[in-house]
Design a protein around this motif. Structure first.
Motif, PDB file in Angstrom:
ATOM      1  N   PHE A   1      -1.081 -16.616  -4.050  1.00 45.68           N
ATOM      2  CA  PHE A   1      -0.028 -17.515  -3.570  1.00 45.68           C
ATOM      3  C   PHE A   1      -0.379 -18.094  -2.189  1.00 45.68           C
ATOM      4  CE2 PHE A   1       3.045 -14.411  -5.912  1.00 45.68           C
ATOM      5  CZ  PHE A   1       2.606 -14.889  -7.139  1.00 45.68           C
ATOM      6  N   LYS A   2      -1.547 -17.695  -1.649  1.00 40.08           N
ATOM      7  CA  LYS A   2      -2.006 -18.202  -0.330  1.00 40.08           C
ATOM      8  C   LYS A   2      -0.909 -18.085   0.736  1.00 40.08           C
ATOM      9  CE  LYS A   2      -5.725 -20.778  -2.226  1.00 40.08           C
ATOM     10  NZ  LYS A   2      -5.845 -19.693  -3.214  1.00 40.08           N
ATOM     11  N   LEU A   3      -0.578 -16.827   1.040  1.00 39.70           N
ATOM     12  CA  LEU A   3       0.523 -16.555   1.965  1.00 39.70           C
ATOM     13  C   LEU A   3       0.052 -16.522   3.418  1.00 39.70           C
ATOM     14  CD1 LEU A   3       1.975 -13.592  -0.130  1.00 39.70           C
ATOM     15  CD2 LEU A   3       2.922 -15.887  -0.019  1.00 39.70           C
ATOM     16  N   ASP A   4       0.906 -16.914   4.353  1.00 39.85           N
ATOM     17  CA  ASP A   4       0.652 -16.648   5.770  1.00 39.85           C
ATOM     18  C   ASP A   4       1.949 -16.140   6.407  1.00 39.85           C
ATOM     19  OD1 ASP A   4       2.271 -18.853   6.616  1.00 39.85           O
ATOM     20  OD2 ASP A   4       0.602 -20.201   6.154  1.00 39.85           O
ATOM     21  N   GLU A   5       1.895 -15.852   7.721  1.00 43.12           N
ATOM     22  CA  GLU A   5       3.052 -15.215   8.383  1.00 43.12           C
ATOM     23  C   GLU A   5       4.330 -16.031   8.263  1.00 43.12           C
ATOM     24  OE1 GLU A   5       0.051 -15.628   9.768  1.00 43.12           O
ATOM     25  OE2 GLU A   5      -0.297 -14.167  11.369  1.00 43.12           O
TER      26      GLU A   5
ATOM     27  N   LEU B   1      -0.295  -8.815   5.105  1.00 42.46           N
ATOM     28  CA  LEU B   1      -1.284  -9.845   4.765  1.00 42.46           C
ATOM     29  C   LEU B   1      -2.692  -9.463   5.230  1.00 42.46           C
ATOM     30  CD1 LEU B   1       0.838 -13.038   5.513  1.00 42.46           C
ATOM     31  CD2 LEU B   1       0.580 -11.800   3.360  1.00 42.46           C
ATOM     32  N   ASN B   2      -2.810  -8.402   6.047  1.00 42.94           N
ATOM     33  CA  ASN B   2      -4.137  -7.916   6.434  1.00 42.94           C
ATOM     34  C   ASN B   2      -4.725  -6.960   5.403  1.00 42.94           C
ATOM     35  OD1 ASN B   2      -4.314  -9.414   8.733  1.00 42.94           O
ATOM     36  ND2 ASN B   2      -3.611  -7.790  10.110  1.00 42.94           N
ATOM     37  N   ARG B   3      -4.004  -6.717   4.315  1.00 36.16           N
ATOM     38  CA  ARG B   3      -4.511  -5.816   3.256  1.00 36.16           C
ATOM     39  C   ARG B   3      -4.608  -6.591   1.949  1.00 36.16           C
ATOM     40  NH1 ARG B   3      -5.450  -0.599   5.773  1.00 36.16           N
ATOM     41  NH2 ARG B   3      -4.123  -0.659   7.590  1.00 36.16           N
ATOM     42  N   ASP B   4      -5.280  -5.947   0.982  1.00 36.66           N
ATOM     43  CA  ASP B   4      -5.451  -6.549  -0.344  1.00 36.66           C
ATOM     44  C   ASP B   4      -4.112  -6.530  -1.096  1.00 36.66           C
ATOM     45  OD1 ASP B   4      -6.195  -7.309  -2.877  1.00 36.66           O
ATOM     46  OD2 ASP B   4      -7.422  -5.537  -3.301  1.00 36.66           O
ATOM     47  N   ASN B   5      -3.637  -7.686  -1.503  1.00 37.35           N
ATOM     48  CA  ASN B   5      -2.390  -7.758  -2.278  1.00 37.35           C
ATOM     49  C   ASN B   5      -2.628  -8.426  -3.631  1.00 37.35           C
ATOM     50  OD1 ASN B   5      -0.521  -6.659  -0.247  1.00 37.35           O
ATOM     51  ND2 ASN B   5      -1.157  -8.455   0.916  1.00 37.35           N
ATOM     52  N   SER B   6      -3.847  -8.257  -4.146  1.00 34.71           N
ATOM     53  CA  SER B   6      -4.189  -8.971  -5.376  1.00 34.71           C
ATOM     54  C   SER B   6      -3.752  -8.217  -6.633  1.00 34.71           C
ATOM     55  CB  SER B   6      -5.692  -9.234  -5.428  1.00 34.71           C
ATOM     56  OG  SER B   6      -6.390  -8.005  -5.482  1.00 34.71           O
TER      57      SER B   6
ATOM     58  N   GLU C   1      11.953  -1.845 -14.176  1.00 27.65           N
ATOM     59  CA  GLU C   1      10.893  -2.740 -14.639  1.00 27.65           C
ATOM     60  C   GLU C   1       9.735  -2.697 -13.657  1.00 27.65           C
ATOM     61  OE1 GLU C   1      10.854  -4.261 -17.476  1.00 27.65           O
ATOM     62  OE2 GLU C   1      12.929  -3.829 -18.080  1.00 27.65           O
ATOM     63  N   LYS C   2       8.552  -2.982 -14.188  1.00 31.96           N
ATOM     64  CA  LYS C   2       7.345  -2.940 -13.374  1.00 31.96           C
ATOM     65  C   LYS C   2       6.488  -4.158 -13.660  1.00 31.96           C
ATOM     66  CE  LYS C   2       2.864  -1.090 -13.577  1.00 31.96           C
ATOM     67  NZ  LYS C   2       1.886  -0.292 -14.309  1.00 31.96           N
ATOM     68  N   LEU C   3       5.950  -4.772 -12.607  1.00 32.00           N
ATOM     69  CA  LEU C   3       5.046  -5.915 -12.756  1.00 32.00           C
ATOM     70  C   LEU C   3       3.861  -5.712 -11.829  1.00 32.00           C
ATOM     71  CD1 LEU C   3       7.570  -8.874 -12.495  1.00 32.00           C
ATOM     72  CD2 LEU C   3       6.168  -8.355 -14.492  1.00 32.00           C
ATOM     73  N   VAL C   4       2.672  -6.165 -12.250  1.00 29.78           N
ATOM     74  CA  VAL C   4       1.533  -6.187 -11.331  1.00 29.78           C
ATOM     75  C   VAL C   4       1.282  -7.646 -10.984  1.00 29.78           C
ATOM     76  CG1 VAL C   4      -0.900  -5.631 -11.007  1.00 29.78           C
ATOM     77  CG2 VAL C   4       0.574  -4.083 -12.314  1.00 29.78           C
TER      78      VAL C   4
ATOM     79  N   GLN D   1       0.840  -1.215   0.000  1.00 30.36           N
ATOM     80  CA  GLN D   1       0.000   0.000   0.000  1.00 30.36           C
ATOM     81  C   GLN D   1       0.873   1.262   0.000  1.00 30.36           C
ATOM     82  OE1 GLN D   1      -0.836  -2.890   1.787  1.00 30.36           O
ATOM     83  NE2 GLN D   1      -2.300  -3.129   0.107  1.00 30.36           N
ATOM     84  N   LEU D   2       2.181   1.086  -0.082  1.00 26.06           N
ATOM     85  CA  LEU D   2       3.181   2.156  -0.013  1.00 26.06           C
ATOM     86  C   LEU D   2       3.165   2.855   1.342  1.00 26.06           C
ATOM     87  CD1 LEU D   2       3.141   3.685  -3.633  1.00 26.06           C
ATOM     88  CD2 LEU D   2       4.352   1.692  -2.750  1.00 26.06           C
TER      89      LEU D   2
END
Lengths: 118, 419
Positions: B402-406, B348-353, B393-396, B284-285
């Motif tokens: 990736f189903k990440l957890d802590e 991980l509590n925010r949208d990272n899609s 370079e830039k990627l979205v 989220q910068l």
């Protein structure tokens, strides 16, 4: 064979040219603009120029300008000489011409900032 | 000016303008603070074209690009204050107290969140350790640009440019157009720092020589610079004895790198990434301090303004939506092939899609694959025909997929010489 770096966009593709003039075969470009640039470089190279023009206003001593379309590369310094003869005396807007059809090249010299109009 | 705002944006260049417009569009009360007398930041003096190709598909000059945002900013009647310095920021129970100094005096304004869009500054002669006297005539490229393009004063008749950063290349062409002689551009590194297209359209077009693995080792002159000493350098960039040559000139123009300007952010305790020299941020910068966001060249030095505006919008949007929430952050670890990667963390509590990742390689690499590994397993890859440090370079990336957890270990790698 000749190598040429495309200056159309920041990607800066290295292109390989085979053949002469308009029949040149271009490879290594990522888009059609690259091929067009390569042909233009081989036939009549063109450039944009951006510079400033003097004004009569102490708060804005120079105003940024550019050509409205590309001009032949070998006319750059002739066009610079024309621009350097002019002093802007009206508070013109962005996009307004300062010289029309400079040296008969079909390009106008236009203001690229509205700073005089603010 | 009100007493309290939802978002205060510090800096009125392209990043700050984009951030303020986006935060305003989210329905928030926004104040933009700018220390100069006009909005637009450094673009005011970047009169050359090539801005906006990514965003507007047009080749605009710097002022034209900036004024598109400035026009929109004025139309939306967003509050702003020019000739205004931020002298102090205090973290309060709910948000921040920002002290401003302007011609109207000193005021303190409250904000729920802050966006730092403070840009970057140029490295100077002192920071590159050039020996000799201290005559007039040693300028950064940006200072030479300010003289030429805003004040209408040509700062040199015959100059040497040290460093092949883009501003140096642009100024080599600009000074030549105005009738000055540019003896050459000297670069200590074995490869140019600026964009390839600028080497061509600014140097080759005007027959200005580029000398790689060369540097300025001494300056001469009492009141005004009269000459510089140039030496070849070895592969560790140390000058080689016996290669010195004296070049007469009345100016030495430095284009030796840009450093994000973060003194204000650091004063608040924002953690800086030593690779970007800007704040370490999440997707989220948001920086290490809750409610403090960073964008543009303050975050990391960009080569294209289009991406400066883009990160401004991301920061503005997230600053507008900001409410205090516990963080669950994991690191985005980058391998040694990267010069840097932004963002450095994911919450991980925010949208990272739809997270935008910006990166640069440390060296020129051919035929490579950018990879993301989760716990050693490859979850994303993209091929590149080449990577060059000057070209970001830039990627979205959809990190949520990736189903990440802590406990997830996220590693970014570049595989070189891939087929």
């Amino acid at each position: 064979m000749k190598e040429l770096v495309c200056i159309v966009c920041p990607r800066g593709c290295t292109m390989t040219l085979e053949g002469e003039g308009k029949d040149v075969k271009v490879s290594g470009n990522s888009c059609k603009r690259g091929a067009e640039f390569a042909v233009s470089e081989m036939t009549e190279p063109k450039r944009t120029i951006c510079t400033t023009v003097k004004t009569a206003f102490p708060d804005v001593p120079v105003l940024p300008v550019r050509v409205s379309k590309e001009i032949p590369k070998d006319k750059i310094f002739d066009v610079m000489a024309e621009i350097n003869k002019v002093t802007v005396e009206k508070r013109i807007k962005r996009g307004e011409p300062i010289i029309k059809d400079v040296l008969g090249l079909g390009a106008d010299i236009i203001a690229t900032s509205g700073v005089l109009d603010e | 000016m009100k007493k309290n705002y939802d978002v205060i944006v510090i800096g009125g260049g392209p990043a700050g303008l984009a951030a303020a417009i986006k935060a305003h569009d989210s329905g928030k009360a926004v104040l933009l603070v700018e220390r100069e007398n006009r909005l637009g930041g450094i673009l005011k003096q970047c009169i050359h074209d090539g801005f906006g190709l990514v965003r507007f598909k047009e080749k605009l000059s710097g002022p034209e690009y900036a004024e598109r945002f400035i026009d929109e900013f004025y139309e939306k009647k967003i509050d702003y204050s020019v000739l205004t310095f931020v002298t102090r920021i205090e973290k309060k129970e709910n948000g921040f107290a920002v002290t401003l100094v302007s011609r109207d005096g000193v005021t303190t304004v409250g904000a729920n969140s802050l966006v730092f869009a403070t840009g970057c500054r140029e490295r100077t002669a002192k920071q590159v350790a050039i020996h000799g006297t201290r005559p007039a005539g040693v300028f950064t490229a940006g200072t030479a640009q300010h003289f030429t393009n805003l004040l209408g004063e040509l700062p040199t008749k015959k100059c040497v440019i040290l460093g092949s950063g883009d501003i140096g290349l642009i100024m080599a062409r600009r000074l030549t157009l105005e009738g000055a002689e540019v003896v050459g551009v000297y670069e200590a590194k074995p490869t140019p720092s600026g964009l390839t297209r600028n080497i061509h359209q600014c140097l080759h077009d005007y027959n200005i020589p580029l000398y790689l693995s060369h540097t300025v080792t001494r300056v001469f002159g009492a009141d005004r610079l009269t000459a510089v000493e140039i030496s070849e350098v070895d592969d560790k960039m140390n000058p080689i004895a016996g290669t010195e040559q004296i070049v007469e000139c009345d100016a030495l123009i430095l284009s030796v790198g840009l450093i994000p300007e973060n003194e204000l952010a650091e004063g608040l305790g924002v953690k800086i990434d030593p690779r970007t020299k800007g704040p370490a941020v999440n997707g989220q910068l948001m920086t290490s301090i809750d409610g403090v966001f960073s964008c543009g060249n303050a975050l990391h030095v960009n080569d294209l303004v289009d991406y400066v505006s883009e990160s401004g919008e991301t920061a503005g949007e997230n600053a507008a939506a900001y409410e205090k929430k516990e963080r669950r952050e994991i690191d985005l670890t980058a391998s040694g092939e990267f010069l840097y990667v932004v963002p450095q963390k994911l919450d991980l509590n925010r949208d990272n899609s739809r997270t935008t990742v910006y990166f640069r390689s440390r060296e020129i690499l051919d035929k490579c694959v950018f990879k993301i590994k989760k716990d050693g397993q490859e979850v994303f890859k993209k091929k590149y025909p080449f990577l060059r440090p000057p070209e970001m370079e830039k990627l979205v990336i959809d990190f949520d997929s990736f189903k990440l957890d802590e406990s997830s270990e996220l590693k970014l790698e570049i595989e070189v010489n891939a087929e």
